[in-house]
Design an enzyme around this catalytic site. Structure first.
Site, PDB file in Angstrom:
ATOM      1  N   TYR A   1      -6.875  -4.295   7.339  1.00 24.16           N
ATOM      2  CA  TYR A   1      -7.880  -3.383   6.781  1.00 24.16           C
ATOM      3  C   TYR A   1      -9.267  -4.032   6.720  1.00 24.16           C
ATOM      4  CZ  TYR A   1      -4.534   0.300   5.402  1.00 24.16           C
ATOM      5  OH  TYR A   1      -3.609   1.331   5.401  1.00 24.16           O
TER       6      TYR A   1
ATOM      7  N   ASN B   1      -0.520   7.115  -0.200  1.00 26.10           N
ATOM      8  CA  ASN B   1      -0.441   8.159   0.829  1.00 26.10           C
ATOM      9  C   ASN B   1       0.558   7.872   1.946  1.00 26.10           C
ATOM     10  OD1 ASN B   1      -1.968   6.253   2.112  1.00 26.10           O
ATOM     11  ND2 ASN B   1      -3.713   7.588   2.562  1.00 26.10           N
TER      12      ASN B   1
HETATM   13  P1  GTP Z   1      -4.846   4.426   7.041  1.00 25.50           P
HETATM   14  O1  GTP Z   1      -4.048   5.166   8.055  1.00 25.50           O
HETATM   15  O2  GTP Z   1      -4.019   3.792   5.964  1.00 25.50           O
HETATM   16  O3  GTP Z   1      -5.804   3.456   7.693  1.00 25.50           O
HETATM   17  O4  GTP Z   1      -5.703   5.563   6.293  1.00 25.50           O
HETATM   18  P2  GTP Z   1      -6.950   6.354   6.868  1.00 25.50           P
HETATM   19  O5  GTP Z   1      -7.349   5.843   8.216  1.00 25.50           O
HETATM   20  O6  GTP Z   1      -6.632   7.802   6.740  1.00 25.50           O
HETATM   21  O7  GTP Z   1      -8.090   6.003   5.797  1.00 25.50           O
HETATM   22  P3  GTP Z   1      -8.973   4.658   5.729  1.00 25.50           P
HETATM   23  O8  GTP Z   1      -8.671   3.762   6.862  1.00 25.50           O
HETATM   24  O9  GTP Z   1     -10.371   5.079   5.497  1.00 25.50           O
HETATM   25  O10 GTP Z   1      -8.436   4.001   4.376  1.00 25.50           O
HETATM   26  C1  GTP Z   1      -7.285   3.195   4.385  1.00 25.50           C
HETATM   27  C2  GTP Z   1      -6.475   3.470   3.147  1.00 25.50           C
HETATM   28  O11 GTP Z   1      -7.210   3.084   2.002  1.00 25.50           O
HETATM   29  C3  GTP Z   1      -6.151   4.948   2.902  1.00 25.50           C
HETATM   30  O12 GTP Z   1      -5.030   5.404   3.618  1.00 25.50           O
HETATM   31  C4  GTP Z   1      -5.899   4.950   1.413  1.00 25.50           C
HETATM   32  O13 GTP Z   1      -4.576   4.462   1.110  1.00 25.50           O
HETATM   33  C5  GTP Z   1      -6.909   3.940   0.922  1.00 25.50           C
HETATM   34  N1  GTP Z   1      -8.138   4.623   0.500  1.00 25.50           N
HETATM   35  C6  GTP Z   1      -9.099   5.157   1.288  1.00 25.50           C
HETATM   36  N2  GTP Z   1     -10.077   5.713   0.554  1.00 25.50           N
HETATM   37  C7  GTP Z   1      -9.700   5.534  -0.739  1.00 25.50           C
HETATM   38  C8  GTP Z   1     -10.291   5.882  -1.996  1.00 25.50           C
HETATM   39  O14 GTP Z   1     -11.352   6.490  -2.073  1.00 25.50           O
HETATM   40  N3  GTP Z   1      -9.599   5.495  -3.121  1.00 25.50           N
HETATM   41  C9  GTP Z   1      -8.418   4.827  -3.057  1.00 25.50           C
HETATM   42  N4  GTP Z   1      -7.800   4.492  -4.201  1.00 25.50           N
HETATM   43  N5  GTP Z   1      -7.836   4.493  -1.909  1.00 25.50           N
HETATM   44  C10 GTP Z   1      -8.469   4.834  -0.767  1.00 25.50           C
HETATM   45 MG    MG Z   2      -7.603   3.844   8.615  1.00 19.25          MG
END
Ligand code: GTP
Ligand code: MG
Length: 148
Positions: free
Chosen positions: A49, A112
């Protein structure tokens, strides 16, 4: 064809959703080419990440992802990255459509259930990070029935 990295997060493992998630990708027509059960270290997850370092939720995200084992997988097929994301649903489950993994199983953005690569470049980086030993190739004669 294209490859994507899909990972059942610790909450998905705890809730017994591994089989359902694998089944969705199988039935859709994707080919499973790698699978691993691993309790990842915070250092490893910080690499996964890395793009989110600095976000206010980053420490909580790493703690959540390191809280138990995950199931990492590589799925191959037509448009695997984009279709994988559609199958996952929106990042925030409150906005995820029913019929998607998050829309069927989750309520909170911080729990999630599942990860999916967001671009072909990131998919290749994530596959390298989670499967540095490489991937076994095999032929699946089904493919001609799934895409042209
Ligand atoms: P991934 O498939 O897990 O990478 O998720 P994504 O691509 O849909 O979202 P992103 O990469 O932006 O964020 C990675 C993960 O961080 C998300 O799946 C969430 O579990 C967590 N996350 C993202 N935004 C938030 C937020 O605003 N609050 C919290 N608590 N967790 C967040
Ligand atoms: Mg992501």
């Amino acid at each position: 064809s294209e490859r994507t990295y899909i990972m059942v997060k610790p909450d998905g493992v705890q809730r017994g959703l591994v089989g359902d998630i694998i089944s969705r990708f199988e039935r859709r027509g994707f080919k499973l080419i790698a699978l691993k059960f691993v309790h990842a270290s915070p250092e490893h997850l910080e690499k996964h990440y890395a793009d989110l370092k600095g976000k206010p939720f980053f420490p909580g995200l790493i703690k959540y992802m390191a809280s138990g084992p995950v199931v990492g997988m590589v799925w191959q097929g037509l448009d695997a990255v984009k279709t994988g994301r559609v199958m996952l649903g929106a990042t925030n489950p409150l906005a995820s459509a029913p019929g998607t993994i998050r829309g069927d199983f989750a309520l909170a953005v911080g729990r999630n259930i599942c990860h999916g690569s967001d671009s072909v470049d990131n998919a290749e980086k994530e596959i390298q990070l989670w499967f540095p030993e490489g991937i076994v190739q095999y032929t699946n004669d089904n493919e001609k029935w799934i895409f042209e």
